[in-house]
Scaffold this active site. Structure first.
Site, PDB file in Angstrom:
ATOM      1  CE  LYS A 111      21.509 -26.046   9.093  1.00 15.70           C
ATOM      2  NZ  LYS A 111      20.262 -25.916   8.351  1.00 15.70           N
ATOM      3  CG  HIS A 114      23.893 -24.651   1.167  1.00 14.46           C
ATOM      4  ND1 HIS A 114      23.363 -24.352  -0.058  1.00 14.46           N
ATOM      5  CD2 HIS A 114      23.691 -25.972   1.354  1.00 14.46           C
ATOM      6  CE1 HIS A 114      22.854 -25.460  -0.586  1.00 14.46           C
ATOM      7  NE2 HIS A 114      23.038 -26.449   0.249  1.00 14.46           N
ATOM      8  CG  HIS A 117      23.372 -18.812   2.050  1.00 14.26           C
ATOM      9  ND1 HIS A 117      22.262 -18.093   2.430  1.00 14.26           N
ATOM     10  CD2 HIS A 117      23.294 -19.992   2.705  1.00 14.26           C
ATOM     11  CE1 HIS A 117      21.553 -18.821   3.285  1.00 14.26           C
ATOM     12  NE2 HIS A 117      22.159 -19.967   3.453  1.00 14.26           N
TER      13      HIS A 117
END
Length: 551
Positions: A111, A114, A117
């Site tokens: 992924k 994001h 994080h």
């Protein structure tokens, strides 16, 4: 302790809280009684060549140091200790050196990185920097979310919607698109769910073909993350992940069983009873009914494995506060298993950031935030009248933008949620990262201007103005601020210290000119500003900020 500087009035240099040294026989020591003892103590003390004045405050005896000696000693210490100023203080002299593991950042692979994080990454980096600076041996671990049912979905999805060329050119963006597509498809088509389960089962069974596809996704992800970490100025000693503990979590289940800690529920899951009365009113599920492990089982395996591998004294986990219960249970199960070191494990938790948007709208990916901070900063720099022609405006804008994000994040208690605002973040006046960078650049260019005629031997009698004294007093306190942050792992103490240092330096810069002053006076002032810049840079680096020298 050193007295915090006041913007309103001159203060003494050191204070003694009398209440802290009186043997208190009765707990209700009255205020007048304490004040009387404070007066009496102050009257017995005499001034000497070091202490030039003794006075009292509410419950305190205050000491003012001979002004020339203060200037001489503080400046000498700052330049002698350099990047270790404040850390070489006697406050830390009895500190035992430890081996510490810090697990932070920990994004889910396949992924894009994001924005959620970001906090774990910069907070973990700060904790690691601080512990390292204090002489501990730190291992930085990134524990990737690289296992679980989502890989079943992604694998099945890639077989259906994947494109090799796109995977090569923009791996994470492509995997993200595949993931969105396959999730949508799975809602309408039961067959896709089945394919996903098959893929994950093959993965668990270590099927070569499935495994090599998963490995590629993992490698691509790490490559992309390393690039983003580089932008953030963050590094790791080890990239670990849940996948490492697949088999080891089965061993943990056997150990729990052997110790009589595993209990079977009606649903067929296995739990560990954590209740005081042993009535299962509080329990933690460690195994699914089909025998597969859960997140906590893998965490148990990881903790035990790291302890054996690194033989460390303590482990610190940096994640958001929603995982508070998870870590409480993790440490509790480890203790039940007989691992006494679980007492020394620590969860550093933090709140959520609300309202992070870019010009394109809601923001999901960290890279968009970094780009946005950089481009807004470039714009501000272009429109500012004072901006110099820079050799590398992009890199400078990047460092300033990052400083802005970090200071906004570190100003309050880590556990608090906060509302994000671009306008507030990037203001050049006020308590922002931009202001810290601006101050550093300004002091640096002052040094550069006079670097040829600089002397280290100065006349401290020239640093008696109240604005100079304030800067010196503030520098005197740096070790106490570091000590506070080292105790509670909150960066806010260092942040407010550096902001105050920048304000005091700005006032001194205005009122104590170097240019046009007599050589002796100019030299002394220059040395003072140099000391301020040195400590400012040290503190910024601890927070994970790279100081800029031009802006």
């Amino acid at each position: 302790s050193a007295v915090p500087v006041s913007k309103k009035r001159p203060v003494a240099d050191f204070q003694l809280f009398v209440g802290s040294v009186i043997e208190d026989k009765s707990s209700d020591r009255s205020k007048p009684d304490l004040q009387l003892q404070t007066q009496r103590l102050a009257e017995k003390l005499k001034c000497d060549t070091v202490v030039s004045e003794i006075s009292t405050g509410p419950g305190t005896v205050n000491f003012t140091i001979n002004r020339e000696l203060l200037a001489k000693t503080v400046l000498q210490q700052v330049f002698k200790d350099g990047s270790e100023y404040g850390i070489k203080s006697e406050l830390f002299s009895t500190l035992p050196r430890r081996k510490i593991i810090i697990e932070f950042s920990s994004p889910n692979i396949a992924k894009k990185f994001h924005v959620g994080h970001l906090r774990s990454t910069i907070i973990g980096n700060f904790v690691a920097n601080l512990k390292e600076a204090l002489g501990h041996q730190v291992t930085r671990i990134n524990y990737l979310g690289d296992w679980g049912m989502q890989f079943g979905l992604l694998g099945a999805g890639f077989q259906q919607f994947g494109n090799e060329e796109e995977l090569q050119s923009n791996p994470l963006q492509h995997l993200f698109e595949v993931y969105v597509q396959v999730n949508k498809a799975a809602e309408e088509d039961e067959n896709i769910k089945k394919l996903a389960q098959d893929f994950f089962r093959k993965l668990e069974a270590r099927d070569q073909q499935t495994l090599s596809m998963w490995q590629r996704f993992r490698d691509f992800s790490i490559e992309e993350y390393v690039r983003i970490y580089k932008r953030l100025g963050v590094h790791f000693d080890e990239y670990s992940g849940e996948s490492f503990y697949q088999e080891k979590s089965q061993e943990v289940l056997k150990m729990l069983d052997a110790k009589g800690l595993l209990q079977k529920t009606i649903k067929g899951t296995r739990v560990v009873d954590l209740s005081e009365k042993r009535d299962l009113s509080l329990s933690s599920t460690v195994m699914r009914s089909d025998g597969t492990s859960l997140y906590i089982t893998r965490d148990l395996a990881a903790a035990i494995d790291r302890m054996q591998k690194y033989n460390c004294d303590t482990m610190i986990y940096v994640t958001d506060k929603s995982q508070h219960t998870h870590f409480e249970q993790l440490f509790q199960i480890l203790k039940l298993m007989g691992y006494q070191w679980a007492e020394r494990c620590q969860h550093v938790s933090f709140g959520l950031v609300q309202g992070m948007k870019t010009r394109k709208g809601e923001v999901v990916f960290l890279e968009d935030v970094l780009n946005e901070a950089r481009s807004r900063m470039l714009q501000n720099m272009a429109s500012a009248k004072t901006s110099k022609e820079l050799e590398n405006p992009l890199e400078t804008a990047e460092k300033i933008g990052l400083a802005a994000l970090i200071i906004q994040d570190f100003k309050g208690l880590l556990s608090s949620d906060y509302q994000f605002s671009w306008d507030r973040v990037l203001q050049s006046r006020g308590d922002t990262g931009v202001f810290l960078q601006y101050t550093h650049a300004r002091l640096h260019s002052l040094e550069q201007m006079y670097r040829n005629g600089q002397s280290t031997d100065i006349n401290t009698a020239c640093l008696q103005d109240p604005q100079a004294i304030s800067v010196l007093q503030h520098l005197l306190r740096y070790d106490e601020v570091l000590y506070k942050s080292s105790e509670d792992l909150q960066p806010k103490h260092i942040v407010s210290y550096l902001l105050m240092l920048s304000h005091l330096a700005a006032v001194a810069h205005k009122t104590l000119p170097v240019k046009g002053s007599a050589p002796e006076l100019a030299q002394a002032r220059l040395r003072l500003f140099q000391a301020a810049r040195s400590v400012l840079a040290n503190g910024m680096k601890l927070l994970g900020i790279m100081p800029v020298t031009q802006m």
